[in-house]
Scaffold this motif. Structure first.
Motif, PDB file in Angstrom:
ATOM      1  N   ALA A  76      82.234  38.453  10.923  1.00 52.57           N
ATOM      2  CA  ALA A  76      82.713  38.995   9.656  1.00 52.57           C
ATOM      3  C   ALA A  76      82.199  40.419   9.455  1.00 52.57           C
ATOM      4  O   ALA A  76      82.957  41.326   9.037  1.00 52.57           O
ATOM      5  N   GLU A  77      80.934  40.635   9.751  1.00 53.41           N
ATOM      6  CA  GLU A  77      80.337  41.964   9.567  1.00 53.41           C
ATOM      7  C   GLU A  77      80.976  42.988  10.505  1.00 53.41           C
ATOM      8  O   GLU A  77      81.360  44.088  10.089  1.00 53.41           O
ATOM      9  N   ARG A  78      81.102  42.622  11.782  1.00 52.91           N
ATOM     10  CA  ARG A  78      81.659  43.558  12.778  1.00 52.91           C
ATOM     11  C   ARG A  78      83.132  43.847  12.514  1.00 52.91           C
ATOM     12  O   ARG A  78      83.573  44.999  12.602  1.00 52.91           O
ATOM     13  N   LEU A  79      83.899  42.811  12.179  1.00 52.63           N
ATOM     14  CA  LEU A  79      85.321  43.007  11.913  1.00 52.63           C
ATOM     15  C   LEU A  79      85.525  43.865  10.670  1.00 52.63           C
ATOM     16  O   LEU A  79      86.399  44.738  10.638  1.00 52.63           O
ATOM     17  N   GLY A  80      84.715  43.638   9.656  1.00 54.30           N
ATOM     18  CA  GLY A  80      84.801  44.460   8.456  1.00 54.30           C
ATOM     19  C   GLY A  80      84.531  45.921   8.748  1.00 54.30           C
ATOM     20  O   GLY A  80      85.249  46.816   8.264  1.00 54.30           O
ATOM     21  N   GLN A  81      83.526  46.193   9.569  1.00 52.86           N
ATOM     22  CA  GLN A  81      83.175  47.576   9.910  1.00 52.86           C
ATOM     23  C   GLN A  81      84.291  48.260  10.694  1.00 52.86           C
ATOM     24  O   GLN A  81      84.694  49.385  10.376  1.00 52.86           O
ATOM     25  N   LEU A  82      84.803  47.591  11.719  1.00 55.64           N
ATOM     26  CA  LEU A  82      85.787  48.223  12.602  1.00 55.64           C
ATOM     27  C   LEU A  82      87.159  48.343  11.968  1.00 55.64           C
ATOM     28  O   LEU A  82      87.915  49.266  12.286  1.00 55.64           O
ATOM     29  N   SER A  83      87.491  47.435  11.060  1.00 56.79           N
ATOM     30  CA  SER A  83      88.825  47.452  10.458  1.00 56.79           C
ATOM     31  C   SER A  83      88.890  48.263   9.171  1.00 56.79           C
ATOM     32  O   SER A  83      89.969  48.581   8.689  1.00 56.79           O
ATOM     33  N   GLY A  84      87.724  48.584   8.595  1.00 58.12           N
ATOM     34  CA  GLY A  84      87.714  49.296   7.321  1.00 58.12           C
ATOM     35  C   GLY A  84      87.786  48.382   6.119  1.00 58.12           C
ATOM     36  O   GLY A  84      88.084  48.822   5.009  1.00 58.12           O
ATOM     37  N   TYR A  85      87.489  47.105   6.317  1.00 55.62           N
ATOM     38  CA  TYR A  85      87.556  46.122   5.226  1.00 55.62           C
ATOM     39  C   TYR A  85      86.215  45.400   5.074  1.00 55.62           C
ATOM     40  O   TYR A  85      86.165  44.185   4.974  1.00 55.62           O
ATOM     41  N   ASP A  86      85.122  46.172   5.036  1.00 53.54           N
ATOM     42  CA  ASP A  86      83.819  45.531   4.983  1.00 53.54           C
ATOM     43  C   ASP A  86      83.522  44.869   3.643  1.00 53.54           C
ATOM     44  O   ASP A  86      82.573  44.079   3.530  1.00 53.54           O
ATOM     45  N   ASP A  87      84.335  45.136   2.603  1.00 53.33           N
ATOM     46  CA  ASP A  87      84.135  44.472   1.316  1.00 53.33           C
ATOM     47  C   ASP A  87      84.956  43.196   1.179  1.00 53.33           C
ATOM     48  O   ASP A  87      84.870  42.507   0.157  1.00 53.33           O
ATOM     49  N   TYR A  88      85.778  42.867   2.201  1.00 55.70           N
ATOM     50  CA  TYR A  88      86.620  41.670   2.151  1.00 55.70           C
ATOM     51  C   TYR A  88      85.845  40.460   2.674  1.00 55.70           C
ATOM     52  O   TYR A  88      84.762  40.588   3.246  1.00 55.70           O
ATOM     53  N   GLN A  89      86.417  39.280   2.478  1.00 56.55           N
ATOM     54  CA  GLN A  89      85.848  38.023   2.954  1.00 56.55           C
ATOM     55  C   GLN A  89      86.689  37.523   4.130  1.00 56.55           C
ATOM     56  O   GLN A  89      87.870  37.850   4.233  1.00 56.55           O
ATOM     57  N   LEU A  90      86.089  36.709   4.997  1.00 56.15           N
ATOM     58  CA  LEU A  90      86.761  36.257   6.210  1.00 56.15           C
ATOM     59  C   LEU A  90      86.816  34.739   6.252  1.00 56.15           C
ATOM     60  O   LEU A  90      85.792  34.069   6.139  1.00 56.15           O
ATOM     61  N   PHE A  91      88.032  34.200   6.427  1.00 58.83           N
ATOM     62  CA  PHE A  91      88.218  32.766   6.640  1.00 58.83           C
ATOM     63  C   PHE A  91      88.831  32.575   8.016  1.00 58.83           C
ATOM     64  O   PHE A  91      89.903  33.114   8.311  1.00 58.83           O
ATOM     65  N   LEU A  92      88.148  31.829   8.868  1.00 59.02           N
ATOM     66  CA  LEU A  92      88.539  31.677  10.265  1.00 59.02           C
ATOM     67  C   LEU A  92      89.260  30.360  10.495  1.00 59.02           C
ATOM     68  O   LEU A  92      88.773  29.296  10.091  1.00 59.02           O
ATOM     69  N   VAL A  93      90.408  30.431  11.155  1.00 58.97           N
ATOM     70  CA  VAL A  93      91.180  29.242  11.515  1.00 58.97           C
ATOM     71  C   VAL A  93      91.627  29.362  12.970  1.00 58.97           C
ATOM     72  O   VAL A  93      90.937  29.999  13.770  1.00 58.97           O
ATOM     73  N   ASN A  94      92.761  28.783  13.340  1.00 60.45           N
ATOM     74  CA  ASN A  94      93.060  28.598  14.760  1.00 60.45           C
ATOM     75  C   ASN A  94      94.346  29.231  15.277  1.00 60.45           C
ATOM     76  O   ASN A  94      94.461  29.463  16.472  1.00 60.45           O
ATOM     77  N   SER A  95      95.323  29.475  14.422  1.00 59.49           N
ATOM     78  CA  SER A  95      96.616  29.987  14.883  1.00 59.49           C
ATOM     79  C   SER A  95      97.224  30.882  13.817  1.00 59.49           C
ATOM     80  O   SER A  95      96.835  30.835  12.639  1.00 59.49           O
ATOM     81  N   GLY A  96      98.201  31.683  14.228  1.00 60.56           N
ATOM     82  CA  GLY A  96      98.846  32.586  13.284  1.00 60.56           C
ATOM     83  C   GLY A  96      99.521  31.857  12.142  1.00 60.56           C
ATOM     84  O   GLY A  96      99.415  32.259  10.976  1.00 60.56           O
ATOM     85  N   ALA A  97     100.231  30.790  12.454  1.00 61.43           N
ATOM     86  CA  ALA A  97     100.888  30.012  11.405  1.00 61.43           C
ATOM     87  C   ALA A  97      99.867  29.474  10.408  1.00 61.43           C
ATOM     88  O   ALA A  97     100.079  29.501   9.188  1.00 61.43           O
ATOM     89  N   GLU A  98      98.730  29.008  10.926  1.00 57.34           N
ATOM     90  CA  GLU A  98      97.692  28.466  10.063  1.00 57.34           C
ATOM     91  C   GLU A  98      97.100  29.551   9.159  1.00 57.34           C
ATOM     92  O   GLU A  98      96.787  29.308   7.983  1.00 57.34           O
ATOM     93  N   ALA A  99      96.945  30.758   9.707  1.00 55.49           N
ATOM     94  CA  ALA A  99      96.454  31.870   8.887  1.00 55.49           C
ATOM     95  C   ALA A  99      97.433  32.158   7.751  1.00 55.49           C
ATOM     96  O   ALA A  99      97.027  32.341   6.583  1.00 55.49           O
ATOM     97  N   ASN A 100      98.732  32.192   8.059  1.00 60.61           N
ATOM     98  CA  ASN A 100      99.725  32.458   7.011  1.00 60.61           C
ATOM     99  C   ASN A 100      99.801  31.323   6.002  1.00 60.61           C
ATOM    100  O   ASN A 100      99.967  31.563   4.793  1.00 60.61           O
ATOM    101  N   GLU A 101      99.681  30.078   6.465  1.00 60.45           N
ATOM    102  CA  GLU A 101      99.657  28.946   5.533  1.00 60.45           C
ATOM    103  C   GLU A 101      98.532  29.121   4.506  1.00 60.45           C
ATOM    104  O   GLU A 101      98.723  28.934   3.301  1.00 60.45           O
TER     105      GLU A 101
END
Length: 378
Positions: A76-101
């Motif tokens: 979460a920390e590294r992705l926030g830094q590299l993407s420019g979204y370090d103030d956002y929260q991260l929820f991890l799942v398994n597939s693109g469809a699941e992320a959109n759901e």
């Protein structure tokens, strides 16, 4: 028992990969300009990736989300830094469809509404609400056709604003570069007006970055070319270079509630190790910038080829997500590319070749592809 027959398969058995190349069971090398459907981000079998995944699986491959997982926190920390979204929260799942759901579910919890606006030719997945938001009646089962989604023409901002003004829209979900839809790109004006209209009418803006994100466009996210900041961002495909993983990036205005979301396999130790390795490689080898530069070079070469090959009617895209429009069936050209030129590409519709090579593709790889495409078209 046999595999359930859901894909028309190319008659090739790929058994090995390295960088932008794969080999079949007979030892024949192929140029991979498909990347396993945009999944291979840092290249096949990158040694740092192989080492990171091997090290993790030899220590601990999985434990449930009922305990602390420091790898999730690091990701979460590294992705926030590299993407420019370090103030956002991260929820991890398994597939693109699941992320959109989960993104659509969060939007509905947040607004208390049920209607979704989606674009014509959109593709957001094959499950439940994700498939209902996908503009393809052939893959929407009767049980999924629940009337939640209104499809609107991409870039017709007036139509989107009129629907939002009705006050019952939960979320607008867009791909800033449509993949299955044919590498169709959202304009900056449309994106900014849509973002403002969502704010004005209390709807959530979701950017589906599952195919066009994670550096593929030449910025970390495709929407960053458009000057907008969506409340929810979905990612998958290139996030772990082939290990099944996806995520939702969630604005700080969303407050987590225990029990609303959950997952068994999402964010497991092995997936996180793979994803952390991908970010390390992307940063060290400057693969986002490479995608931009190689993509620009490849687009220039394709437009040069267009002047010589009348079958190419259009070249469009950004970074290493490129569509080549033909005046002949792409199926025939793609077949010649695979079986005669030993090169993989994707496709969209009847006449579009879709290029999604690994982000490590070089100008030499681009030159080789041009040679193979010219041969296939000739």
């Amino acid at each position: 028992m046999t595999p359930y027959d859901v894909y028309p398969l190319l008659n090739v058995n790929i058994v090995r990969g390295q960088g932008c190349q794969v080999w079949d069971e007979h030892g024949t090398p192929y140029l991979d300009f498909y990347g396993g459907h945009a999944v291979i981000s840092v290249g096949h079998c990158h040694p740092a990736y192989v080492e990171a995944v091997s090290r993790q699986v030899s220590t601990l491959g999985f434990y449930s989300n009922s305990v602390i997982n420091r790898l999730q926190q690091q990701l979460a920390e590294r992705l926030g830094q590299l993407s420019g979204y370090d103030d956002y929260q991260l929820f991890l799942v398994n597939s693109g469809a699941e992320a959109n759901e989960n993104a659509l579910k969060l939007a509905s919890f947040h607004t208390g509404r049920t209607r979704v606006l989606s674009a014509r030719k959109a593709f957001h997945g094959r499950t439940s609400l994700a498939v209902e938001a996908t503009d393809n009646p052939a893959i929407i089962a009767p049980i999924n056709a629940n009337g939640h989604v209104t499809y609107l023409p991409l870039d017709d901002i007036q139509a989107w604003e009129e629907e939002l003004a009705k006050g019952d829209v939960c979320a607008c979900i867009i791909e800033c570069i449509q993949g299955v839809g044919g590498i169709r790109m959202v304009t900056e004006q449309f994106a900014q007006r849509l973002s403002e209209a969502c704010r004005q009418h209390g709807a959530v803006l979701i950017c589906d970055e599952i195919q066009c994100g994670y550096g593929r466009s030449g910025k970390f996210f495709a929407h960053q070319w458009l000057g907008i900041r969506p409340q929810l961002i979905t990612v998958a495909k290139g996030i772990a270079n082939g290990f099944p993983m996806s995520a939702v990036l969630i604005s700080p205005e969303f407050k987590p509630v225990y029990g609303q979301l959950g997952t068994t396999f999402g964010g497991n130790h092995l997936a996180c190790a793979a994803a952390l390795s991908v970010l390390d490689i992307m940063e060290k080898e400057q693969l986002v910038e490479n995608a931009r530069l190689t993509g620009e070079y490849l687009m220039d070469r394709l437009r040069e080829l267009q002047q010589k090959q009348s079958h190419i009617t259009d070249v469009r895209g950004r970074g290493l997500m490129i569509g080549i429009e033909l005046d002949i069936p792409q199926k025939d050209v793609r077949s010649r590319l695979v079986y005669e030129q030993h090169c993989f590409t994707g496709c969209s519709g009847a006449t579009t070749l879709r290029l999604l090579p690994p982000l490590c593709a070089t100008q030499a790889d681009a030159d080789l592809f041009i040679e193979k495409l010219n041969n296939a078209l000739s």
